[in-house]
Write an enzyme that holds these catalytic residues in place. Structure first.
Site, short mmCIF file in Angstrom:
data_model
loop_
_atom_site.label_atom_id
_atom_site.label_comp_id
_atom_site.label_asym_id
_atom_site.label_seq_id
_atom_site.Cartn_x
_atom_site.Cartn_y
_atom_site.Cartn_z
N HIS A 127 0.86 -1.17 0.00
CA HIS A 127 0.00 0.00 0.00
C HIS A 127 0.90 1.23 0.00
CE1 HIS A 127 -2.78 3.01 1.70
NE2 HIS A 127 -3.78 2.21 1.38
N ASP A 204 3.24 -4.29 7.86
CA ASP A 204 1.95 -3.60 7.74
C ASP A 204 0.87 -4.65 7.97
OD1 ASP A 204 -0.42 -2.48 6.93
OD2 ASP A 204 0.28 -1.85 4.96
N GLN A 207 -4.46 -5.48 7.15
CA GLN A 207 -5.37 -6.55 6.75
C GLN A 207 -5.15 -7.80 7.59
OE1 GLN A 207 -7.74 -5.79 4.61
NE2 GLN A 207 -6.84 -3.82 4.06
N LYS A 230 -10.31 -0.68 10.12
CA LYS A 230 -10.49 -1.90 9.32
C LYS A 230 -10.92 -3.08 10.20
CE LYS A 230 -6.97 -0.38 6.04
NZ LYS A 230 -7.84 0.21 5.02
N CYS A 368 -4.54 2.45 -3.77
CA CYS A 368 -3.30 2.96 -3.16
C CYS A 368 -2.18 1.94 -3.30
CB CYS A 368 -3.52 3.31 -1.70
SG CYS A 368 -4.63 4.71 -1.45
#
Length: 410
Positions: A127, A204, A207, A230, A368
């Site tokens: 991202h 990251d 998710q 999220k 993104c």
């Protein structure tokens, strides 16, 4: 004490989310844009409203009752985050305004240790939030930004990634799970490769933390970041987990109140982590909401929830596989509940707008992730992403709406 766990039941879960009762263009809302931002259960909405009604005040420096209650609520949220991801202590949790701020915080601190010729390794899956800060760090310092490629099924090419990690590598920054393709990386192996060469690792987890059970201690990364919105919590709140050694070595990023120990005309001394990285008034109500979201998640049958998402994914991928005019992206084994697709000859924006007329909300664009789009040979895709409240009936509505849109566009 953890809340009692409710056996998985998608309808009971749906009833907890007020917005899912909406109709769009006269049709029941089918919300499949969860990878961008998930909806919020009533428990989160109510917790934030109740805190604002009864206990809101600024935190840490007040001595009155409301300040004490607000500080307790804020620090309780930090403790809940630590337990949720398997951190060693609450002191390993920095509360930020989002994952983007968390990555920028780390990148700015690491930049102070980079020299020309040092290397930063990221991947084609990232991202922009895990690309742009490292571009900026390289531009400031003369470091070299290197890219790990992906395989045809949308996973990281682990052999090539391993070869790219050298003694010059100072940081490896990789997404745990792709926000476009859903591919899940072997992050434990990546951490081991990087640490063997003396490099730090940032993951990251925006998710990953939603679709998997996370144990940061077992993973072993120096930094793990994610956002609240999220994972059924509010916007404006994120998390930076750092090991004690990694946080101790990181200089402060922003200056202001709370992050200091002593300020005089001659010098400044800084607070200990995590407070060193939390300058100014934090997102207090949002932290309460994040804590409520964690409580809600932990009250669910997480194994059943994850199995439900995988069943939805498998059902959707099988239904779309081989459909004339529909192209799927990301088929790596073990991927998470995200389906990226295109309709031949149609722009994804047109597909998304036609689906919206049927009440189906999907994302369309580059997500993104423009370097990933380049690797896939496209400029954009449409994306359907699932959550705890997604049902098979909704997937069928999506498939029917897509067939209708496809017939209109082809």
């Amino acid at each position: 004490m953890a809340p009692p766990v409710t056996p998985f039941n998608s309808q009971v879960i749906r009833d907890a989310f007020p917005i899912l009762g909406r109709r769009v263009h006269g049709k029941p809302l089918v919300y499949l844009d969860n990878a961008a931002s998930a909806q919020k259960p009533e428990a989160v909405i109510s917790a934030m409203a109740q805190f604002q009604r009864t206990s809101y005040a600024n935190v840490h420096r007040g001595l009155h009752t409301l300040a004490n209650e607000a500080t307790q609520a804020f620090e309780d949220a930090r403790t809940k985050v630590a337990h949720f991801i398997g951190a060693g202590s609450a002191e390993e949790i920095v509360l930020t305004k989002g994952a983007t701020e968390a990555i920028n915080l780390v990148a700015a601190g690491i930049s102070q240790r980079l020299e020309p010729g040092d290397e930063i390794l990221i991947s084609e899956l990232e991202h922009h939030a895990n690309i742009v800060p490292w571009h900026m760090a390289a531009q400031r310092t003369g470091a070299i930004l290197k890219w790990a490629p992906i395989t045809p099924d949308g996973a990281l090419d682990m052999d090539k990634l391993s070869a790219l990690i050298t003694p010059r590598t100072k940081m490896v920054a990789i997404s745990h799970m792709s926000n476009v393709l859903g591919s899940v990386q072997d992050v434990t192996a990546i951490v081991a490769m990087a640490h063997a060469q003396g490099a730090l690792v940032l993951l990251d987890g925006c998710q990953g933390v939603v679709h998997q059970s996370i144990d940061v201690h077992a993973i072993g990364a120096d930094f793990y970041v994610f956002s609240g919105h999220k994972m059924y919590g509010p916007t404006g709140i994120g998390v930076l987990h750092g090991t004690p050694a990694a946080l101790d070595a990181l200089p402060p990023w922003q200056g202001g109140g709370e992050m200091i120990e002593i300020v005089s005309k001659e010098r400044i001394t800084y607070n200990v982590p995590p407070f060193r990285f939390e300058a100014g008034t934090p997102a207090i109500t949002e932290a309460v909401g994040l804590g409520a979201a964690i409580d809600w998640i932990q009250s669910q049958d997480q194994a059943g929830l994850h199995a439900h998402e995988q069943a939805l994914l498998n059902y959707t991928m099988e239904a779309l596989h081989g459909v004339n005019g529909v192209r799927l992206y990301g088929t790596a084994p073990g991927k998470g509940a995200i389906v990226a697709f295109n309709v031949d000859g149609a722009h994804p924006h047109d597909v998304a707008q036609l689906l919206d007329r049927s009440g189906v909300a999907v994302r369309a664009g580059h997500h993104c992730a423009q370097p990933l789009m380049t690797a896939l040979g496209v400029t954009a895709t449409a994306r359907a992403s699932f959550a705890a409240y997604t049902t098979f009936e909704e997937v069928d509505l999506f498939l029917a709406a897509l067939a209708k849109a496809r017939n209109f566009l082809l």
